[in-house]
Structure formats: C-alpha cells, structure tokens
Motif scaffolding. Structure first.
Motif, PDB file in Angstrom:
ATOM      1  N   GLU A  98      -9.215  -4.598   5.617  1.00 46.13           N
ATOM      2  CA  GLU A  98      -8.950  -6.039   5.646  1.00 46.13           C
ATOM      3  C   GLU A  98      -7.528  -6.380   5.205  1.00 46.13           C
ATOM      4  O   GLU A  98      -7.165  -7.542   5.161  1.00 46.13           O
ATOM      5  N   TRP A  99      -6.739  -5.349   4.863  1.00 46.60           N
ATOM      6  CA  TRP A  99      -5.354  -5.535   4.405  1.00 46.60           C
ATOM      7  C   TRP A  99      -5.308  -6.386   3.137  1.00 46.60           C
ATOM      8  O   TRP A  99      -4.390  -7.171   2.926  1.00 46.60           O
ATOM      9  N   LYS A 100      -6.311  -6.196   2.274  1.00 52.25           N
ATOM     10  CA  LYS A 100      -6.374  -6.965   1.039  1.00 52.25           C
ATOM     11  C   LYS A 100      -6.156  -6.106  -0.198  1.00 52.25           C
ATOM     12  O   LYS A 100      -5.651  -6.597  -1.206  1.00 52.25           O
ATOM     13  N   GLU A 101      -6.577  -4.840  -0.138  1.00 47.37           N
ATOM     14  CA  GLU A 101      -6.498  -3.978  -1.311  1.00 47.37           C
ATOM     15  C   GLU A 101      -5.787  -2.679  -0.981  1.00 47.37           C
ATOM     16  O   GLU A 101      -5.812  -2.217   0.162  1.00 47.37           O
ATOM     17  N   ILE A 102      -5.176  -2.090  -1.990  1.00 41.89           N
ATOM     18  CA  ILE A 102      -4.650  -0.732  -1.905  1.00 41.89           C
ATOM     19  C   ILE A 102      -5.709   0.198  -2.472  1.00 41.89           C
ATOM     20  O   ILE A 102      -6.209  -0.016  -3.584  1.00 41.89           O
ATOM     21  N   ASP A 188       2.862  -1.082  -2.528  1.00 43.53           N
ATOM     22  CA  ASP A 188       2.795  -1.557  -1.145  1.00 43.53           C
ATOM     23  C   ASP A 188       3.598  -0.662  -0.221  1.00 43.53           C
ATOM     24  O   ASP A 188       3.203  -0.419   0.919  1.00 43.53           O
ATOM     25  N   GLU A 189       4.738  -0.170  -0.688  1.00 45.41           N
ATOM     26  CA  GLU A 189       5.520   0.767   0.121  1.00 45.41           C
ATOM     27  C   GLU A 189       4.707   2.027   0.402  1.00 45.41           C
ATOM     28  O   GLU A 189       4.668   2.529   1.528  1.00 45.41           O
ATOM     29  N   LEU A 190       4.059   2.551  -0.637  1.00 43.42           N
ATOM     30  CA  LEU A 190       3.283   3.775  -0.474  1.00 43.42           C
ATOM     31  C   LEU A 190       2.054   3.558   0.400  1.00 43.42           C
ATOM     32  O   LEU A 190       1.601   4.487   1.078  1.00 43.42           O
ATOM     33  N   ALA A 191       1.506   2.347   0.391  1.00 44.55           N
ATOM     34  CA  ALA A 191       0.319   2.059   1.200  1.00 44.55           C
ATOM     35  C   ALA A 191       0.659   1.744   2.647  1.00 44.55           C
ATOM     36  O   ALA A 191      -0.208   1.796   3.521  1.00 44.55           O
ATOM     37  N   SER A 192       1.916   1.449   2.928  1.00 39.70           N
ATOM     38  CA  SER A 192       2.333   1.138   4.290  1.00 39.70           C
ATOM     39  C   SER A 192       2.608   2.422   5.062  1.00 39.70           C
ATOM     40  O   SER A 192       2.477   3.531   4.537  1.00 39.70           O
ATOM     41  N   HIS A 615      -2.899  -6.814  13.335  1.00 38.88           N
ATOM     42  CA  HIS A 615      -1.952  -5.963  14.047  1.00 38.88           C
ATOM     43  C   HIS A 615      -0.576  -6.112  13.438  1.00 38.88           C
ATOM     44  O   HIS A 615       0.009  -7.193  13.420  1.00 38.88           O
ATOM     45  N   ALA A 616      -0.047  -4.985  12.895  1.00 37.05           N
ATOM     46  CA  ALA A 616       1.258  -5.014  12.236  1.00 37.05           C
ATOM     47  C   ALA A 616       1.897  -3.647  12.357  1.00 37.05           C
ATOM     48  O   ALA A 616       1.295  -2.699  12.875  1.00 37.05           O
ATOM     49  N   TYR A 617       3.132  -3.545  11.840  1.00 37.67           N
ATOM     50  CA  TYR A 617       3.790  -2.251  11.786  1.00 37.67           C
ATOM     51  C   TYR A 617       3.572  -1.594  10.425  1.00 37.67           C
ATOM     52  O   TYR A 617       3.147  -0.449  10.332  1.00 37.67           O
ATOM     53  N   LEU A 618       3.855  -2.331   9.344  1.00 36.82           N
ATOM     54  CA  LEU A 618       3.660  -1.759   8.015  1.00 36.82           C
ATOM     55  C   LEU A 618       2.180  -1.519   7.733  1.00 36.82           C
ATOM     56  O   LEU A 618       1.824  -0.623   6.966  1.00 36.82           O
ATOM     57  N   PHE A 619       1.322  -2.298   8.322  1.00 33.94           N
ATOM     58  CA  PHE A 619      -0.127  -2.058   8.363  1.00 33.94           C
ATOM     59  C   PHE A 619      -0.378  -1.525   9.774  1.00 33.94           C
ATOM     60  O   PHE A 619      -0.717  -2.262  10.697  1.00 33.94           O
TER      61      PHE A 619
END
Length: 635
Positions: A98-102, A188-192, A615-619
C-alpha cells in the motif's frame, strides 16, 4: 538505541514464529526444475538453501503452482528500467503493497538511534547469493566502501558530501550505518528502488577487480582490455540498475530470478531463470518464485511490442505500450488476445514537464530562461484543455508542477497558477521579460532572432510527439519560434553537462513521492534539467561545471539539507512545505496536465496480480506487488 523495527507481513506472523522455532528443515517444497540438480548433488536440498528465518509472503489471492515463462518486452538495449521494476527490487527493506509502511526484507529487523544518526540492521541468518556464497554484513561494508571511492562513486544517498556514512560491522548478520549527521530520509531511500545499490556487490566476487583486495587489479584490468580498474569494475560489477548490471551473468544476485541471457547493446532478448537460493517462501512453505523463467523481447519497435500484446504474446506489461492511444485497441482485443486490463494509479503529477535551461552557456538565453515572466508567458500560451481533449481523450486536467490532489502537500493555487490559456497575459509577460514582437515572432530586445529548440525523446513516451507538435503550434501562434529536436536518449542525457540546450521535456515525477522526488521543486538531482549546473553545485558532482545557484534555490537546498537531517516526520513535512512555497513563488518549470489513471495488460491465466496498483518509479511498480508470487493457473 532508540526505535526498534521488526515488522511482519499480514497473515504471516504465526508461520514466522513457527519457522524460528523449527529451523530451516520445515520447508521442503521447491520448483520441480531444481529436482534433478538436488538429486545429483549439484544443489543442496531446499532446506539448506533457505535462511533460518525466510521471509514469508502472503499471496495476493492464493498459494500458487510452479512453472511457466513470463513474457514481456524491452524497448531497445538501453531499456533497463523494466528489469528494475520486475527483477531487481530486493533491498535491505522495502515498502508494503500500500506504500504506507517500510517493512523487513533482507534485513529482518532494525533499530534507529534517538539522534537518527545510527541505523543498526539484523540480516536474516543464512542468506546466500545465487551462487551459494554467504550474503553477510561484509558485503554491505564492501558496497559502501566501493561506492565511496572518489573515482568510482555512487548515488547521493550513500555518497553524500553533506552527510558522510561509515559502516560498523558487528558480526556476520549485524551492522550499523553511522552518519555524521541525523538522516531522516535514509529508510525511504533504502526502501525505494535505489536501495538495490547497497546489496548489489558481492565482496567475494567483486573484490577481485578492486586494488585494495587484489594488488594486481590495475594490471589485470589492462590485460582484460580496460584502461583502469574502475572501468573493469564497472563492467563486471555495476552498482545500480544500469544496463551493464544485467550484462554479466557471473554477477551474483539476491533477487528471485538471475541472468541467463544477458542484456547487451545488440541483444534481441534477455532472459532470467529462478534463483535456487531465493530466501522467500509462501504461507505453506513453498520456496518462491513460482514462475521459473522470464523472457524479455528486445525491440526498438513500439509497433512490434504492441502487436505482441494484442496477439497474447505478453503475459504482463504496462511500460511503453499502455498508452492512451493504445487503450481502445487493447480494450477491444481482450477476448482475442486472452488478456485483461487492470488499473494503475500514477504517482506522477504531470503528463509533460517543459524545462527551460536556466544554466544555458549562452548568456542571453540564460538570462531569458531565468526570467520568471518569460516562463509565465509560455505557460499562458499553452491551451492545456485542447491537449487533454485531443491527446488524452479528455482524461486529466490542466496542472502545473505540484503535488497531486491525493498528496498531503497538495496546494491548489500552486497546481493551477498560470495555467489559463490567455494570449493577452502571455504578451504582457513577454514584454515584461524584455522580448520584442517583430512580425510573426518575438526577438531579443536587441533584435536578435529567438528560435527555441526543445529536445524530446519519442521512444520513451509515444504521446510526447503528438503533444509537442500541438504545443509547438500553440506557442508559434503566440509568437515563439519553436523547433522540435527528436533525439536518442543517450544524447539527450549527454547534452545536460554541456549546457547548450534550450529546453527538454520529461514526465512529472514527484506527485505522491514529493519528499523523495523533488526534482521539479528545487535543483535536487541530475534530473533537474532546468538547473543542471545548480544541482551539480548542490550535490558536489561535476565540479568543472557546477555553478552557485540563485538565492531562492540556495534557500531550498538549505531547507532540504535540514529535512534530510530531521528525524521527526512532522518536522520533515513542514520543511518540505517551505520548499514547495518557494517553488510556487519562483515557478521554475511548466506543466501541462494531471495524468488520468493508467492500465496494465495481464494474461487471463496469470494470477495473484493486485488491482489497482499504485504506479511510480521509486515505488517501482509492479515489484512492490511481489511478482515472485505471481503464477500461471493450470488450464
């Protein structure tokens, strides 16, 4: 230490506890394609290939079955992003669906110090690269060490001159990333998708190319045909999702599939096969992935890829082919092609960003493009509703470079400013910018002709040519002499450091991932084409061309540095709002329209695919929706 994170996926907590108690022998099921290798002794049994605590994945719909080949396509030999979106999203941590949590990934848990400077990770015990060698803390330390090399280098989230990092290895499965200053964005960098960089370099394999560990590396590099060890290392051990990373089948992987046929400049296809040491299982203990093999057709022809999809020769894809123009024919072809269309919700905030080069090497053009009145005039000449109606069949709305309406950073005034089609307002703005109307077109104040060349890449977005041809007509009707320059993607990027381009276009990233992707809000990274030399100054890159930015941009950079050093999310959000307010006031880039929802194409027998998808690039969609748990239903 401060906060502790040890998270699990929904529905998997009990199984994870069982695994920890029972040890690795609980898992017995593997793909039948590996049975012969295990029987012959070439591979150890699956229980010995898994870590002590595999990551348990709850399938989207149901536990799947093994087998099959996932067919998709790449547009040319440099099209590596689709591989990054499908194969290569396996960092220390990751985003949930859901792009809410790492949530955990290679690292099963982590702790953050109270000052947000020290991040201590615990890897899963018994992780292995696809060649069977252990994956340990030493690999992380090696990656950071190599990426910190002045002549090799890497992404700014590791090689950040404003906040250097060192690795403290505690033991084989525990290590700390220790930053000089607080780092509020590192997770966030590491999760992307960028997180791949930290887990891409096997010390066992890559150290042979590095003089520190191989004193003969420079000499051996020359013998191998490379001028320096850095070039040799780059060829064998690329640190990111560059094409070259997928051109070396010997390079160890931690992903679900590993290279079989490499992606090279003249390849007509690239293939990947299952990683027998992959460290994820489903809720019944079956080792993932379900799908045995990936095959990607490499073609420069969009028409060929589109026809493949219509003929049912593509199992899942959205990249390149899922365009507005193609949507009616794909919709009508569903029954014949035995596929379905699913919904993608974009994170992008714009269909097209027009970026005038504020760092142009020509002084007159630099002065003009830095003039806000000039950009306001251009914006008022764009009839956005005509573009929306003609190109996007009415989908979308006029929109500038601003966070999407779904974002907590949404500002309607910022999104709508200067977006009205108003020729009189444009003329007044051009006059304020010092331009003079002479016949059909404007000139500089001294009478010098003004012809503006806009670089485009038709191969990236097919609708861009149609949009730009219509936009060209609109701007020329308002007195700007416009030339469109359709060029190769490599040249497109090569022009940026030279500084002799007038303008370039791209899609509007940063609609939902506002903090992580601020390229259009301030000169944040090399994708800030409108101020490439300012971003070089900010990032400490390309010192030979770096230029001190305007005061307002320097203020944004200071604020973003504060944001990156801030541990509290609320404080980071407040700093980002200040950055956006400055962007709103200075209006650095011009947008066209907010995108409508997109779609993907999936064969009817391909299961466990989520709908809708963000739909994203970092996600990096579809990777966060776990393609390794997709499967082909038995007919």
């Amino acid at each position: 230490m401060g906060k502790n994170f040890s998270l699990g996926l929904t529905g998997a907590v009990a199984i994870a506890a069982m695994m920890a108690a029972a040890g690795p022998v609980w898992a017995q099921q593997q793909s039948p394609v590996l049975d012969a290798a295990v029987a012959s002794g070439e591979l150890p049994p699956v229980a010995e290939r898994l870590p002590a605590n595999p990551l348990v994945i709850t399938p989207v719909e149901s536990v799947g079955t093994y087998g099959g080949t996932w067919h998709s396509a790449l547009r040319g030999g440099l099209d590596n992003a689709w591989i990054g979106r499908t194969v290569a999203y396996d960092g220390l941590v990751r985003y949930d669906r859901e792009w809410k949590e790492i949530i955990p990934n290679l690292a099963e848990s982590w702790e953050v110090s109270e000052d947000s400077r020290t991040f201590t990770f615990k890897l899963r015990e018994g992780l292995k690269w696809n060649n069977g060698t252990p994956f340990t803390s030493a690999d992380i330390a090696f990656a950071v060490e190599l990426m910190s090399e002045p002549t090799y280098g890497a992404g700014t989230f590791i090689k950040n001159p404003n906040n250097p990092v060192k690795v403290e290895v505690i033991d084989d499965t525990s290590f700390s990333l220790v930053f000089e200053k607080p780092n509020g964005v590192i997770m966030d960098e590491l999760a992307s998708i960028n997180g791949l960089t930290l887990v891409s370099l096997s010390k066992d394999y890559c150290s042979q190319f590095y003089p520190k560990y191989n004193p003969n590396a420079a000499e051996e590099a020359k013998a191998a045909g490379f001028e320096t060890w850095e070039l040799w290392m780059g060829n064998r051990c690329s640190w990111a999702t560059e094409t070259i990373r997928f051109a070396n089948p010997e390079l160890p992987f931690m992903s679900a599939w590993m290279i079989e046929e490499p992606l090279t400049g003249d390849a007509t296809r690239t293939t990947f096969v299952r990683n027998p040491y992959y460290w994820k299982v489903d809720t019944e203990g079956n080792q993932l992935p379900y799908i045995d093999r990936l095959e990607m057709r490499v073609s420069d022809s969009l028409e060929e890829i589109t026809l493949m999809a219509l003929n049912g020769e593509i199992d899942f894809q959205d990249r390149h082919i899922a365009t507005v123009a193609n949507q009616p024919i794909f919709f009508d072809g569903q029954e014949a092609g035995d596929y379905r269309l699913g919904e993608n919700i974009p994170s992008t905030m714009n269909t097209l960003m027009l970026q005038f080069n504020m760092n142009h090497v020509d002084e007159k053009r630099r002065e003009l493009f830095q003039n806000k009145d000039f950009r306001i005039g251009v914006s008022h000449l764009i009839d956005r509703q005509e573009i929306i109606d003609v190109i996007f069949t009415g989908q979308g709305e006029p929109f500038q470079a601003a966070p999407r309406p779904e974002s907590p950073f949404y500002d309607e005034e910022m999104a709508k400013q200067y977006a009205e089609f108003d020729a009189d307002a444009a003329a007044a703005a051009f006059e304020a910018a010092g331009l003079v109307r002479s016949g059909d077109f404007y000139t500089f104040a001294d009478g010098t002709p003004l012809k503006i060349t806009i670089d485009i890449i038709s191969s990236f977005r097919s609708e861009w040519v149609d949009m730009m041809e219509l936009l060209q007509l609109q701007l020329e009707a308002g007195g700007l002499d416009i030339e469109l320059n359709n060029i190769d993607r490599t040249l497109y990027y090569d022009k940026r450091p030279l500084g002799d381009y007038d303008a370039q276009i791209w899609q509007g990233d940063g609609g939902l991932d506002v903090v992580q992707e601020p390229r259009y809000y301030f000169p944040a990274n090399p994708e800030s084409v409108w101020a490439f030399r300012w971003q070089a100054w900010y990032n400490g890159s390309n010192p030979e061309i770096a230029e001190e930015p305007a005061d307002w941009a320097k203020e944004q950079m200071d604020l973003y540095n504060q944001l990156r050093s801030e541990g509290a999310p609320e404080a980071r959000n407040e700093l980002m709002k200040q950055i956006l307010a400055i962007a709103k006031e200075n209006f650095p880039v011009i947008g066209v329209s907010l995108p409508g929802n997109g779609y993907y194409i999936a064969k009817n027998n391909m299961r466990n695919i989520a709908e809708p998808m963000l739909h994203a690039y970092l996600f990096p969609t579809p990777a966060p929706y776990d393609p390794f748990q997709w499967y082909f239903a038995q007919e």
